[in-house]
Scaffold this motif. Structure first.
Motif, mmCIF file in Angstrom:
data_model
loop_
_atom_site.group_PDB
_atom_site.id
_atom_site.type_symbol
_atom_site.label_atom_id
_atom_site.label_comp_id
_atom_site.label_asym_id
_atom_site.label_seq_id
_atom_site.Cartn_x
_atom_site.Cartn_y
_atom_site.Cartn_z
ATOM 1 N N LEU A 79 0.854 -1.190 0.000
ATOM 2 C CA LEU A 79 0.000 0.000 0.000
ATOM 3 C C LEU A 79 0.889 1.238 0.000
ATOM 4 C CD1 LEU A 79 -2.448 -1.066 2.887
ATOM 5 C CD2 LEU A 79 -2.772 -1.395 0.426
ATOM 6 N N ARG A 80 0.339 2.321 -0.572
ATOM 7 C CA ARG A 80 1.033 3.595 -0.472
ATOM 8 C C ARG A 80 0.081 4.581 0.201
ATOM 9 N NH1 ARG A 80 5.233 5.559 -3.853
ATOM 10 N NH2 ARG A 80 4.579 4.165 -5.522
ATOM 11 N N GLY A 81 0.596 5.294 1.199
ATOM 12 C CA GLY A 81 -0.194 6.294 1.902
ATOM 13 C C GLY A 81 -0.039 7.667 1.281
ATOM 14 N N GLN A 82 -0.908 8.551 1.736
ATOM 15 C CA GLN A 82 -0.947 9.904 1.174
ATOM 16 C C GLN A 82 0.390 10.636 1.299
ATOM 17 O OE1 GLN A 82 -3.703 12.467 3.240
ATOM 18 N NE2 GLN A 82 -4.139 13.610 1.375
ATOM 19 N N ASP A 83 1.107 10.374 2.367
ATOM 20 C CA ASP A 83 2.387 11.057 2.552
ATOM 21 C C ASP A 83 3.559 10.194 2.107
ATOM 22 O OD1 ASP A 83 1.153 13.327 3.525
ATOM 23 O OD2 ASP A 83 1.164 12.587 5.587
ATOM 24 N N GLY A 84 3.274 9.227 1.233
ATOM 25 C CA GLY A 84 4.345 8.431 0.657
ATOM 26 C C GLY A 84 4.711 7.193 1.452
ATOM 27 N N GLU A 85 4.032 6.926 2.548
ATOM 28 C CA GLU A 85 4.340 5.726 3.338
ATOM 29 C C GLU A 85 4.180 4.475 2.476
ATOM 30 O OE1 GLU A 85 1.896 7.862 3.999
ATOM 31 O OE2 GLU A 85 2.137 8.721 6.008
ATOM 32 N N LEU A 86 5.102 3.536 2.639
ATOM 33 C CA LEU A 86 5.004 2.244 1.954
ATOM 34 C C LEU A 86 4.707 1.176 2.993
ATOM 35 C CD1 LEU A 86 7.966 2.487 -0.588
ATOM 36 C CD2 LEU A 86 5.523 2.435 -1.133
ATOM 37 N N ILE A 87 3.648 0.422 2.745
ATOM 38 C CA ILE A 87 3.168 -0.557 3.721
ATOM 39 C C ILE A 87 3.142 -1.928 3.060
ATOM 40 C CG2 ILE A 87 1.191 -1.239 5.149
ATOM 41 C CD1 ILE A 87 0.438 1.880 4.941
ATOM 42 N N THR A 88 3.736 -2.911 3.713
ATOM 43 C CA THR A 88 3.786 -4.262 3.176
ATOM 44 C C THR A 88 2.989 -5.209 4.068
ATOM 45 O OG1 THR A 88 6.067 -3.750 2.622
ATOM 46 C CG2 THR A 88 5.354 -5.997 2.251
ATOM 47 N N ILE A 89 2.116 -5.972 3.470
ATOM 48 C CA ILE A 89 1.348 -6.984 4.196
ATOM 49 C C ILE A 89 1.700 -8.355 3.621
ATOM 50 C CG2 ILE A 89 -0.965 -7.873 4.721
ATOM 51 C CD1 ILE A 89 -1.989 -4.947 4.266
ATOM 52 N N THR A 90 2.096 -9.277 4.477
ATOM 53 C CA THR A 90 2.386 -10.637 4.042
ATOM 54 C C THR A 90 1.420 -11.574 4.744
ATOM 55 O OG1 THR A 90 4.723 -10.113 3.695
ATOM 56 C CG2 THR A 90 4.144 -12.439 3.923
ATOM 57 N N ASN A 91 0.646 -12.312 3.971
ATOM 58 C CA ASN A 91 -0.378 -13.220 4.520
ATOM 59 C C ASN A 91 -0.132 -14.658 4.096
ATOM 60 O OD1 ASN A 91 -3.207 -10.955 3.945
ATOM 61 N ND2 ASN A 91 -1.987 -11.259 5.797
ATOM 62 N N SER A 92 -0.484 -15.568 5.020
ATOM 63 C CA SER A 92 -0.607 -16.969 4.640
ATOM 64 C C SER A 92 -1.758 -17.561 5.437
ATOM 65 C CB SER A 92 0.687 -17.744 4.910
ATOM 66 O OG SER A 92 0.500 -19.112 4.559
ATOM 67 N N ARG A 93 -2.438 -18.515 4.835
ATOM 68 C CA ARG A 93 -3.542 -19.178 5.520
ATOM 69 C C ARG A 93 -3.070 -20.318 6.414
ATOM 70 N NH1 ARG A 93 -8.722 -17.012 6.273
ATOM 71 N NH2 ARG A 93 -9.692 -16.449 4.298
ATOM 72 N N HIS A 94 -1.755 -20.535 6.473
ATOM 73 C CA HIS A 94 -1.268 -21.512 7.458
ATOM 74 C C HIS A 94 0.082 -21.080 8.026
ATOM 75 C CE1 HIS A 94 1.233 -24.457 4.693
ATOM 76 N NE2 HIS A 94 1.569 -23.222 4.522
ATOM 77 N N SER A 95 0.403 -21.635 9.184
ATOM 78 C CA SER A 95 1.659 -21.319 9.851
ATOM 79 C C SER A 95 1.901 -22.415 10.882
ATOM 80 C CB SER A 95 1.562 -19.952 10.539
ATOM 81 O OG SER A 95 2.656 -19.776 11.420
ATOM 82 N N SER A 96 2.922 -23.225 10.630
ATOM 83 C CA SER A 96 3.149 -24.395 11.485
ATOM 84 C C SER A 96 3.436 -24.021 12.926
ATOM 85 C CB SER A 96 4.326 -25.201 10.945
ATOM 86 O OG SER A 96 5.515 -24.438 11.066
ATOM 87 N N TYR A 97 4.038 -22.845 13.141
ATOM 88 C CA TYR A 97 4.492 -22.469 14.495
ATOM 89 C C TYR A 97 3.476 -21.612 15.233
ATOM 90 C CZ TYR A 97 5.934 -18.624 11.464
ATOM 91 O OH TYR A 97 5.955 -17.630 10.516
ATOM 92 N N GLY A 98 2.232 -21.599 14.750
ATOM 93 C CA GLY A 98 1.181 -20.853 15.458
ATOM 94 C C GLY A 98 0.855 -19.554 14.754
#
Lengths: 337, 337, 337, 337
Positions: free
Chosen positions: B218-237
């Motif tokens: 995502l990019r915000g109005q003031d130039g912020e860069l936002i990264t989202i990393t998703n997975s539907r599973h995760s062995s360690y909780g």
């Protein structure tokens, strides 16, 4: 380019080889001589590091006129005589700890060592460990205020062979002696020793009349309380930790792992592989820095530190700990005499 | 003692039970009504928490005249109508996310929601997580200077049942929507969405036409860069992490374990047991604080936050992400309209 | 719904209020009576928790016939008589530590306590701390093999008022007593005590004839060596750590912070805010779990643990530590008599 | 003793000096020639390391017949010609990244490089970092199952001088190129690039038409999703982290600090000093291991890795990222052609 600083190495066993490697890594320093009655070992080291001179006789090395300093890494019983010979020859010496297991032999050399014109350094390498040295810098700088408590945890990965245990002088003189010196790195003037020893896992060590575990409490001149916890084994590797607690805060050095890599799975998270295996790995940098500091002391004409008196003080503390553990009493010591 | 604040709970499934437990834990608050067409579930919850009134009909609850607020935890397709009924009845409402999966239905309610005299809160509970809230407080206080980058890692422990996936609205509207709101917690005005989806492990999810993994920028109005990393599973909780990076520093919230206990043995060191299993455990405190903030908003007559507009904005971002992932283009959004 | 379990609380000071809060948080439990000669304090607590009965007289409470159990949180000198009265009335009692500062008074009650038909529990709450309890579970499960060493670091955030110090019974009976019980949680049969006390920072404490710092070494029946390090102050918050070292590994509980948030800037990295301020925060869960275990013991008819004998054993260790510290000798103890 | 391996170093600037130091640290290796048109720099390096031959002309070095390999650390525009000359002379070459900023120049050399009989290695030193290499070993061993996601965070401590920025080829070709290669270390066949650039803090960089921040998402042939987060500044030091997430777990390399020492006081706890300042410190071991691997490849006659094709692939990804960032589209790439 100035001509390199020439070092003679006496003793080419495990610890001698560490020093050989450190010498090779230092700029402007050369390993000029090696001596070991076990001449095949000496020759192997000489070949590996391109050393021009090899001898069975350490005195031949000391008196060769061809070394600017000697590193004494031979068996403990030889230390007193070799230090003495180095003083006579006017050759600076870095001697592995301990000076001797017998305080009377140490005291017999003391006056000569005190008046020696050349530096005598003792191999308490942990003072040069970057982590512990950083803690001391911070304590000295006042970052934690007045030092009140010091917690030293020091566990070897595995018990030594029984043959070694028998001649080691016991856990306090052989293993805890490093921790006594670490305590004195922060609090030079220890006034009281209380120790408890235990036999928790090794029938070999017990059969040799020695402890496999120990806890020591020291008191410093300004009331500092210092705790040392030792074990001759540790399943998770060499356990070497230090905490300095003061009126304004605490500084702490945790163990050192080979990498920062951490594992996360369905059984555990944040797991690292076990710590550096033993002192050769854990204190590799410390050995190099110790040697560099020794050479720097020679070059600048300043006293070597830690020196002969530090070696003697650590032995006095070990003797007091042995007495305390045996008799169940707190033993007062006077390191200032 | 003032008379307690009376809450009506609509929906007594898993998330409804979380709210019932939060209501019970709050002082001066009582669960007065529960409603669920699945009347046996409603009765069970009523019995457990001593609730005097039970009904199959949510409108009966809303219009009972006997509740100071309602919590809407029923299935998503009912949300719009229930919010509308609550507005009509002049009853403040806290509605679970999302408002609806269809932006047209949301927009149809928008004007009414805007002009409602009673607070409408949206259940983006993570804003109330003590760890993430602490990061925001620090960012707001200027501790890291100007916010430049935000890194959100959010992985569920295990994929949901296929039946759920089919009606979920897809990963962006169902799972990432929490992360979109978290992004907007720091940067309300997002102007651009770029998303990539993946099918890495679940043939079920793939068969439902959905992704099991996603990365969003995502990019915000003031130039912020936002990264989202998703997975539907995760062995360690449940993997829930957040980092805010700014011109002067970074603040980071790591995962939360059940205890601080660490294990050391010959295979690993510093190991902890896996993280809190899922949102009920990980965000238990957040659910309680969310409810407390909702009641506080009612009592003080201040707007509820996050509110209806926040629910709408997150859905707009999810829609944009879906389009971006499908077409391989960056999608501009205007949340200010 | 079964009728709730009725508890009477004796003493409504700081620690009494903790128990009142724990009782309120437990399901199926109600605070039925409060007693405190300082009746205004009792009334305030009663108002806050909706307690129907308030009295100045603890015996009125014990003998009311209207309580299923009592919690004794009054000043230490009252404990022996109140426990005795509770036994006479057939009312189970959870009494705050210590039983008494005088071992003779404790021993005078011992036989009556032993033959009591109702449970008497001692408030060594740390046994119920989830972190420490997890360590014990792992040790009991054999995860670290044979337990060899236990390291307890326990530092209060700031020294108590001088008035408190004067009647506290001294650091060993007042503060270290918790650590003695923690040691016995792992190694019930301690056979030897060695202690050193220090005056490092507080002239008030010194003027009261007490130590502000202490180090204790215990030896267990199977050779375990246990180290306790205490200080009456700690700039970085309440310092409560525990390590259990065994033949196969080590388990460690580090301190608990209010959030997982870490700060990174140009002066430092990985920094957290200081730890939970003091025992009310750090051990809030432990107090609740302690109370739940007490009620569970009553309900199931099993002995309360820790109980009267544990309270007596901790006091014997404190007495031995005081003697050891004063005389510079290791003191043997026999807890099995 | 075998005769030492003779290396010629072309370019004696900052990175050339790193290689000179690595060569000196390797056993059985000698720095035989240095070349730099800035002859004073070459002479200084020669003096420090005792190099017998110094020249202004790199071709004189390559064609001297007196070197077993060359290290090319001269400015980027010279790389193609020097690699070509090394191939002609039959001298193995280790060339700093990038091969060139212009893919056409790289492609013009490609066939010659492919058919060269001597190894050509590219200086992607991070593959040799012990931490990242350990992660790859674990991924290869199957410890985390199928690799699904890779998270690379890579932030420089401070922006480079404007003069450097202008000729750098832009953030993707100059800085991210290392991260592209790190991605390919795990997932050689990248099929898709999505990038967003930002101007968050540097008007200098913006005036040069470049980004100071970037986020890149890559997709691998087997569906792996890879995220790269870059910034040209970082207040807390060089930020170099890597996480590999798979079906069975996650492995993570955190940042490397100069010591393990942590500070605790009334404002913060567990604080370390900032991380290694920049690549010379952080990757010192990697540079040494890179050189050792290059020499080992020559000695054993195995291909150098990473090699010319890896250099070309990273440039293709950088070009794709630039296009993606400029046009707001995902760009497909074919590295297998």
């Amino acid at each position: 380019m100035t001509s390199p600083f020439k070092i003679g190495l006496i003793g080419t066993g495990r610890i001698g080889q560490v020093h050989a490697s450190s010498i090779a890594a230092l700029n402007d320093t050369t390993l000029q001589w090696v001596a070991d009655p076990f001449i095949d070992g000496a020759k192997t080291v000489a070949a590996e590091y391109g050393v021009p001179n090899v001898t069975e006789d350490p005195l031949a090395l000391i008196n060769s006129g061809d070394v600017d300093a000697v590193v004494i890494a031979s068996p403990t019983p030889t230390h007193v005589d070799l230090i003495s010979a180095a003083i006579d020859a006017g050759v600076p010496a870095l001697c592995e700890k301990p000076i001797d297991l017998d305080i009377e032999r140490v005291d017999a050399l003391r006056e000569k060592a005190r008046s020696a014109k050349t530096p005598i350094a003792l191999g308490f390498n942990r003072r040069f460990d970057p982590h512990f040295a950083e803690i001391r810098r911070r304590v000295e700088s006042g970052q934690i205020g007045k030092l009140e408590q010091l917690t030293i945890i020091s566990r070897d990965p595995a018990e030594p062979p029984l043959d070694y245990v028998k001649v080691s002088g016991g856990i306090f003189r052989d293993m805890t002696i490093h921790d006594f010196d670490m305590a004195r790195f922060f609090v030079p003037n220890i006034i009281e020793v209380t120790a408890r020893g235990g036999n928790q896992f090794s029938s070999d060590i017990e059969s040799a009349g020695d402890y496999d575990s120990a806890v020591v409490t020291l008191r410093g001149q300004d009331g500092e309380l210092i705790t040392i916890t030792n074990s001759r084994h540790s399943s998770y590797g060499y356990d070497q930790r230090l905490e300095a607690f003061g009126s304004l805060g605490m500084v702490q050095a945790t163990n050192v792992g080979p990498t920062t890599v951490r594992l996360y799975n369905d059984e555990l998270v944040e797991a690292q592989v076990p710590y550096e295996n033993f002192f050769l790995e854990r204190y590799a940098a410390a050995y190099r820095l110790e040697l560099a500091a020794f050479i720097e002391a020679i070059r600048t004409g300043t006293p070597a530190s830690p020196g002969f008196e530090d070696g003697r003080a650590a032995l006095l503390l070990a003797n007091a700990a042995e007495k305390s553990a045996a008799e169940g009493i707190t033993v007062k010591v006077d390191l200032s005499a």
